[in-house]
Design a protein around this motif. Structure first.
Motif, PDB file in Angstrom:
ATOM      1  N   TYR A  23       0.853  -1.179   0.000  1.00 57.05           N
ATOM      2  CA  TYR A  23       0.000   0.000   0.000  1.00 57.05           C
ATOM      3  C   TYR A  23       0.892   1.233   0.000  1.00 57.05           C
ATOM      4  N   HIS A  28      -5.120   8.935   2.251  1.00 60.98           N
ATOM      5  CA  HIS A  28      -5.320   7.622   2.843  1.00 60.98           C
ATOM      6  C   HIS A  28      -4.519   6.576   2.082  1.00 60.98           C
ATOM      7  N   PHE A  37       3.778   0.798   2.654  1.00 60.22           N
ATOM      8  CA  PHE A  37       3.525  -0.228   3.648  1.00 60.22           C
ATOM      9  C   PHE A  37       3.375  -1.582   2.977  1.00 60.22           C
ATOM     10  N   GLY A  60       3.574  -3.916   7.955  1.00 60.79           N
ATOM     11  CA  GLY A  60       4.904  -3.531   8.382  1.00 60.79           C
ATOM     12  C   GLY A  60       4.878  -2.100   8.899  1.00 60.79           C
ATOM     13  N   SER A  61       6.016  -1.663   9.410  1.00 60.03           N
ATOM     14  CA  SER A  61       6.079  -0.341  10.043  1.00 60.03           C
ATOM     15  C   SER A  61       6.170   0.795   9.036  1.00 60.03           C
ATOM     16  N   TYR A  71     -13.013  -2.554   9.450  1.00 71.68           N
ATOM     17  CA  TYR A  71     -11.869  -2.570  10.367  1.00 71.68           C
ATOM     18  C   TYR A  71     -11.588  -1.159  10.863  1.00 71.68           C
ATOM     19  N   TYR A  84      -8.178   0.818  12.412  1.00 69.34           N
ATOM     20  CA  TYR A  84      -6.744   0.781  12.679  1.00 69.34           C
ATOM     21  C   TYR A  84      -6.328   2.098  13.327  1.00 69.34           C
ATOM     22  N   GLN A 111      -2.698   4.436  13.396  1.00 66.49           N
ATOM     23  CA  GLN A 111      -1.396   4.572  12.763  1.00 66.49           C
ATOM     24  C   GLN A 111      -0.540   5.492  13.599  1.00 66.49           C
ATOM     25  N   GLY A 169       6.391   5.046  12.913  1.00 65.73           N
ATOM     26  CA  GLY A 169       7.311   3.935  13.093  1.00 65.73           C
ATOM     27  C   GLY A 169       6.670   2.623  13.465  1.00 65.73           C
ATOM     28  N   MET A 170       5.340   2.594  13.539  1.00 64.41           N
ATOM     29  CA  MET A 170       4.667   1.363  13.956  1.00 64.41           C
ATOM     30  C   MET A 170       3.684   0.847  12.925  1.00 64.41           C
ATOM     31  N   GLY A 171       3.572   1.493  11.814  1.00 64.73           N
ATOM     32  CA  GLY A 171       2.639   1.037  10.796  1.00 64.73           C
ATOM     33  C   GLY A 171       1.202   1.163  11.269  1.00 64.73           C
ATOM     34  N   LEU A 172       0.358   0.301  10.750  1.00 64.77           N
ATOM     35  CA  LEU A 172      -1.041   0.280  11.147  1.00 64.77           C
ATOM     36  C   LEU A 172      -1.290  -0.911  12.051  1.00 64.77           C
ATOM     37  N   TYR A 174     -12.465  -5.182  14.611  1.00 61.30           N
ATOM     38  CA  TYR A 174     -12.985  -5.425  13.282  1.00 61.30           C
ATOM     39  C   TYR A 174     -14.366  -6.062  13.379  1.00 61.30           C
ATOM     40  N   PHE A 191      -7.676   5.022  11.063  1.00 56.52           N
ATOM     41  CA  PHE A 191      -8.168   4.675   9.736  1.00 56.52           C
ATOM     42  C   PHE A 191      -9.207   3.581   9.824  1.00 56.52           C
ATOM     43  N   GLN A 230      -8.270  -4.462   1.161  1.00 63.19           N
ATOM     44  CA  GLN A 230      -8.984  -3.537   2.020  1.00 63.19           C
ATOM     45  C   GLN A 230      -8.951  -2.144   1.413  1.00 63.19           C
ATOM     46  N   PHE A 231     -10.087  -1.463   1.526  1.00 66.43           N
ATOM     47  CA  PHE A 231     -10.227  -0.100   1.022  1.00 66.43           C
ATOM     48  C   PHE A 231     -10.281   0.831   2.228  1.00 66.43           C
ATOM     49  N   PHE A 232      -9.461   1.857   2.201  1.00 70.15           N
ATOM     50  CA  PHE A 232      -9.280   2.699   3.372  1.00 70.15           C
ATOM     51  C   PHE A 232      -9.993   4.036   3.243  1.00 70.15           C
ATOM     52  N   GLY A 233     -10.400   4.548   4.385  1.00 69.22           N
ATOM     53  CA  GLY A 233     -10.918   5.893   4.474  1.00 69.22           C
ATOM     54  C   GLY A 233      -9.797   6.907   4.607  1.00 69.22           C
ATOM     55  N   PRO A 234     -10.121   8.199   4.642  1.00 65.83           N
ATOM     56  CA  PRO A 234      -9.110   9.257   4.667  1.00 65.83           C
ATOM     57  C   PRO A 234      -8.452   9.484   6.015  1.00 65.83           C
TER      58      PRO A 234
END
Lengths: 113, 117
Positions: free
Chosen positions: A36, A43, A90, A104-105, B33, B35, B37, B40-43, B48, B90, B106-110
């Protein structure tokens, strides 16, 4: 526990340079793999995905990724980056038939004009 | 199609206050879902839902509650906000079944940027 590692946290490149971002995962079973991208202030958007078949996957905007099962890797590549590729990238993995993604981070890419 | 939308976009809370984040999707997706963010830790998956009326805990559920009363909406609640919940949140949704090529995508929101003081 399954994990996803992105070794490069920050990458700085000049335009036209080649890009390779690493992604390794720890799960040994069947996996689905994703990259991603998150452009500044936006987003997450799907760049590409691997489910089965040809391990070399082509995505949008000239990106590709290669699934190497023996190395548990799914590295993202682009032969020539543009300033507009500046973003955070990502890698994500889902195992077996799970709908849950493990991310991942992230890697922040800055492309200098 | 609007895809996945989130409200609000920004919010500042004081410690101890409560709030609800709303996620809506118009793609008729079964799964949704939440999440967070962090740098340094991603999502990381908070909670869910695999369908209307169902919810489940993800990786970091403590301090959050969720509800899925309608298929198209997924609400994330903070009952008593803490500074550790300062993050970008997110929402995402995904298909069930259909083409294998779309499975798990997966489709994400803003996103919602939340600051807890």
């Amino acid at each position: 526990a399954q994990s996803v590692s992105q070794h490069n946290h920050h990458v700085i490149l000049s335009e036209a340079a080649s890009l390779e971002l690493g992604c390794n995962y720890s799960y040994g079973g069947t996996v689905n793999l994703f990259w991603y991208v998150q452009y500044p202030g936006q987003h997450l958007q799907l760049l590409l995905k691997y489910f089965s078949g040809d391990p070399l996957v082509k995505g949008i905007k000239g990106f590709e990724a290669e699934f190497i099962k023996s190395k548990f890797s799914f590295n993202l590549r682009k032969p020539s980056v543009q300033w507009s590729d500046t973003a955070e990238y990502f890698c994500a993995v889902s195992k077996d038939s799970s709908y849950k993604l493990i991310f991942g981070s992230g890697t922040r890419l800055l492309v200098r004009p | 199609n609007a895809g996945v939308t989130q409200t609000p976009k920004f919010r500042v809370l004081k410690t101890g206050q409560s709030m609800t984040l709303l996620c809506a999707q118009d793609m008729n997706h079964e799964y949704m879902y939440w999440y967070r963010q962090d740098p340094g830790m991603g999502l990381r998956l908070i909670h869910y839902s695999v369908g209307e009326g169902t919810t489940a805990k993800g990786e970091v559920p403590d301090g959050y509650n969720v509800s899925r009363l309608k298929k198209q909406n997924f609400l994330l609640g903070l009952e008593s906000a803490a500074p550790s919940q300062t993050s970008v949140y997110f929402c995402a949704s995904s298909y069930v079944g259909g083409s294998v090529l779309s499975y798990n995508e997966q489709f994400f929101g803003p996103g919602t940027r939340l600051t807890v003081l």
